[in-house]
Design a protein around this motif. Structure first.
Motif, PDB file in Angstrom:
ATOM      1  N   TRP A   1      16.111 -46.490  29.837  1.00  0.00           N
ATOM      2  CA  TRP A   1      15.218 -47.626  29.553  1.00  0.00           C
ATOM      3  C   TRP A   1      15.997 -48.909  29.282  1.00  0.00           C
ATOM      4  O   TRP A   1      15.411 -49.916  28.887  1.00  0.00           O
ATOM      5  CB  TRP A   1      14.326 -47.300  28.355  1.00  0.00           C
ATOM      6  N   ASP A   2      17.288 -48.871  29.497  1.00  0.00           N
ATOM      7  CA  ASP A   2      18.096 -50.049  29.207  1.00  0.00           C
ATOM      8  C   ASP A   2      18.396 -50.815  30.495  1.00  0.00           C
ATOM      9  O   ASP A   2      18.150 -50.323  31.603  1.00  0.00           O
ATOM     10  CB  ASP A   2      19.404 -49.638  28.527  1.00  0.00           C
TER      11      ASP A   2
ATOM     12  N   LEU B   1       7.321 -48.346  29.089  1.00  0.00           N
ATOM     13  CA  LEU B   1       7.172 -48.324  30.537  1.00  0.00           C
ATOM     14  C   LEU B   1       8.080 -47.227  31.094  1.00  0.00           C
ATOM     15  O   LEU B   1       8.964 -46.724  30.400  1.00  0.00           O
ATOM     16  CB  LEU B   1       7.560 -49.686  31.119  1.00  0.00           C
ATOM     17  N   PRO B   2       7.900 -46.836  32.352  1.00  0.00           N
ATOM     18  CA  PRO B   2       8.793 -45.839  32.943  1.00  0.00           C
ATOM     19  C   PRO B   2      10.244 -46.312  32.929  1.00  0.00           C
ATOM     20  O   PRO B   2      10.530 -47.502  32.786  1.00  0.00           O
ATOM     21  CB  PRO B   2       8.263 -45.704  34.378  1.00  0.00           C
TER      22      PRO B   2
ATOM     23  N   LEU C   1      19.239 -37.859  29.471  1.00  0.00           N
ATOM     24  CA  LEU C   1      19.695 -37.712  28.088  1.00  0.00           C
ATOM     25  C   LEU C   1      18.770 -38.487  27.155  1.00  0.00           C
ATOM     26  O   LEU C   1      19.102 -39.550  26.642  1.00  0.00           O
ATOM     27  CB  LEU C   1      21.139 -38.188  27.951  1.00  0.00           C
ATOM     28  N   ILE C   2      17.591 -37.951  26.957  1.00  0.00           N
ATOM     29  CA  ILE C   2      16.587 -38.625  26.137  1.00  0.00           C
ATOM     30  C   ILE C   2      16.461 -37.928  24.791  1.00  0.00           C
ATOM     31  O   ILE C   2      16.642 -36.713  24.670  1.00  0.00           O
ATOM     32  CB  ILE C   2      15.219 -38.707  26.842  1.00  0.00           C
ATOM     33  N   SER C   3      16.160 -38.706  23.769  1.00  0.00           N
ATOM     34  CA  SER C   3      16.104 -38.195  22.402  1.00  0.00           C
ATOM     35  C   SER C   3      14.922 -38.815  21.667  1.00  0.00           C
ATOM     36  O   SER C   3      14.956 -39.987  21.286  1.00  0.00           O
ATOM     37  CB  SER C   3      17.416 -38.520  21.675  1.00  0.00           C
ATOM     38  N   PHE C   4      13.866 -38.012  21.498  1.00  0.00           N
ATOM     39  CA  PHE C   4      12.695 -38.447  20.733  1.00  0.00           C
ATOM     40  C   PHE C   4      12.179 -37.285  19.881  1.00  0.00           C
ATOM     41  O   PHE C   4      10.965 -37.117  19.733  1.00  0.00           O
ATOM     42  CB  PHE C   4      11.587 -38.931  21.670  1.00  0.00           C
TER      43      PHE C   4
ATOM     44  N   LEU D   1      12.541 -47.086  20.834  1.00  0.00           N
ATOM     45  CA  LEU D   1      13.924 -46.911  21.272  1.00  0.00           C
ATOM     46  C   LEU D   1      14.926 -47.166  20.154  1.00  0.00           C
ATOM     47  O   LEU D   1      16.043 -46.660  20.179  1.00  0.00           O
ATOM     48  CB  LEU D   1      14.227 -47.851  22.454  1.00  0.00           C
ATOM     49  N   LEU D   2      14.530 -47.964  19.179  1.00  0.00           N
ATOM     50  CA  LEU D   2      15.394 -48.370  18.067  1.00  0.00           C
ATOM     51  C   LEU D   2      16.595 -49.176  18.534  1.00  0.00           C
ATOM     52  O   LEU D   2      17.676 -49.136  17.945  1.00  0.00           O
ATOM     53  CB  LEU D   2      15.826 -47.156  17.236  1.00  0.00           C
ATOM     54  N   PHE D   3      16.425 -49.916  19.612  1.00  0.00           N
ATOM     55  CA  PHE D   3      17.353 -50.958  20.050  1.00  0.00           C
ATOM     56  C   PHE D   3      16.550 -51.978  20.831  1.00  0.00           C
ATOM     57  O   PHE D   3      15.391 -51.732  21.186  1.00  0.00           O
ATOM     58  CB  PHE D   3      18.505 -50.394  20.902  1.00  0.00           C
ATOM     59  N   ASP D   4      17.128 -53.137  21.053  1.00  0.00           N
ATOM     60  CA  ASP D   4      16.515 -54.070  21.992  1.00  0.00           C
ATOM     61  C   ASP D   4      17.537 -54.340  23.095  1.00  0.00           C
ATOM     62  O   ASP D   4      18.623 -53.779  23.105  1.00  0.00           O
ATOM     63  CB  ASP D   4      16.007 -55.346  21.325  1.00  0.00           C
TER      64      ASP D   4
END
Length: 357
Positions: free
Chosen positions: A123-124, A51-52, A196-199, A240-243
């Motif tokens: 996204w957190d 989601l956004p 600061l996004i990393s994909f 995201l590799l986290f919850d």
């Protein structure tokens, strides 16, 4: 309809038309000088998976706000003696984490928890190892006044920034006011942090972009372990590799640091900590909230051999360990570490737009 009535209606429509045109003109005039909306660039494949970002209604991301936040992120005037900034403990080449086990404050004081990486936090939902802040804006507030970090006061920070004409101009461009305050400072920093996004890792090329050559045979085997037998994906799930949870992963039989439990006072929360992202994990060590592990090999060995299943509040997501289902050979562990290294995004670690202005 009588002719007089037709004329009245026509005149009325003309008046209404000009009134509308005048309103549009006023709106356009009011738009002049407003901040420019900023769209965080994400890869096309991500649109269907996430989601956004979580963006507060009172702090939309703008070009001017991000530029100001970037400058403030690297601004040493935020600390009491003007020697430290946010970037002191969140270093870009280390995934915006601190390579030290515990960050050192301006007076030499040493913290008790490892500085978390700033990656994809737009996204957190909650922040810090114990979840005490519910927004990036709130998170940016605390280190400035923390007595083992920057040791400053917000009135002093505001006075310093307010006395700098260049900063005053930047606040006006970003927020429409020449009056600096702590709320606007933290809003700007949060805007920058949301960019600061990393994909861009080799894992992403393999997993989402159809590049079957991006991973080696060993790394592909490690990926399979991550997703299945090693149960890493239970808490660190893609993309995201986290919850968003706070979990007790059995680090100790009786945790000394209560984590979330200190905040809530609920016994079952004792020893629960935020699940960190595994993106760029190869460069964000040392690991765990207390930096007890220096290498990824040590982390994987812990999950293979040393989880304290006797911990009374161990997380339900650790059920596979409670049942003895996680069995990893030395080769499994080596392959898993090899896969974890594919999560490094070298572009993110060197992106000029994230560096000091």
């Amino acid at each position: 309809m009588r002719p007089l009535n037709k004329i009245s209606v026509a005149l009325g429509l003309i008046v209404l038309l000009f009134a509308c045109r005048k309103d549009v003109q006023l709106d356009e005039e009011q738009l002049v000088g407003l901040p420019t909306p900023y769209s965080v660039a994400v890869p096309p494949w991500l649109d269907t998976l996430l989601l956004p970002q979580v963006v507060p209604a009172d702090n939309p991301t703008t070009v001017e706000g991000v530029a100001l936040g970037r400058r403030l992120f690297y601004e040493p005037a935020l600390s009491d003696d003007s020697t430290q900034s946010c970037s002191t403990c969140h270093v870009q080449s280390h995934g915006f984490s601190d390579p030290l086990a515990f960050s050192v404050g301006t007076n030499g004081a040493v913290g008790t928890r490892n500085a978390m990486a700033v990656i994809n936090l737009g996204w957190d939902h909650r922040f810090f190892w114990d979840g005490r802040s519910e927004s990036l804006e709130a998170q940016a507030h605390d280190p400035v006044v923390n007595q083992v970090e920057m040791r400053n006061t917000w009135p002093e920070v505001v006075a310093r920034l307010q006395s700098d004409p260049a900063y005053v101009d930047r606040f006006e461009a970003a927020f429409g006011t020449r009056t600096v305050d702590s709320t606007l400072v933290t809003r700007a920093i949060a805007q920058f942090e949301r960019t600061l996004i990393s994909f861009g890792s080799r894992f992403d090329r393999y997993e989402y972009m159809g590049d079957s050559t991006a991973l080696s045979t060993q790394e592909i085997r490690g990926r399979g372990l991550y997703m299945r037998d090693a149960k890493c994906n239970v808490c660190h799930h893609a993309p995201l590799l986290f919850d968003h949870a706070y979990r007790n992963n059995g680090l100790d039989a009786q945790p000394q640091d209560g984590g979330l439990g200190v905040l809530t006072g609920v016994p079952s929360d004792w020893g629960r900590f935020k699940v960190p992202t595994l993106r760029n994990i190869a460069v964000t060590g040392p690991y765990m909230h207390d930096s007890r592990f220096n290498t990824l090999d040590e982390v994987v060995a812990f999950y293979a051999n040393d989880v304290h299943v006797e911990n009374p509040y161990i997380d339900v997501h650790m059920g596979a360990w409670l049942l003895g289902e996680v069995v990893l050979t030395e080769q499994d562990q080596t392959d898993l570490v090899a896969f974890l290294r594919t999560l490094t995004d070298s572009t993110f670690l060197t992106e000029p737009a994230f560096a000091a202005p």
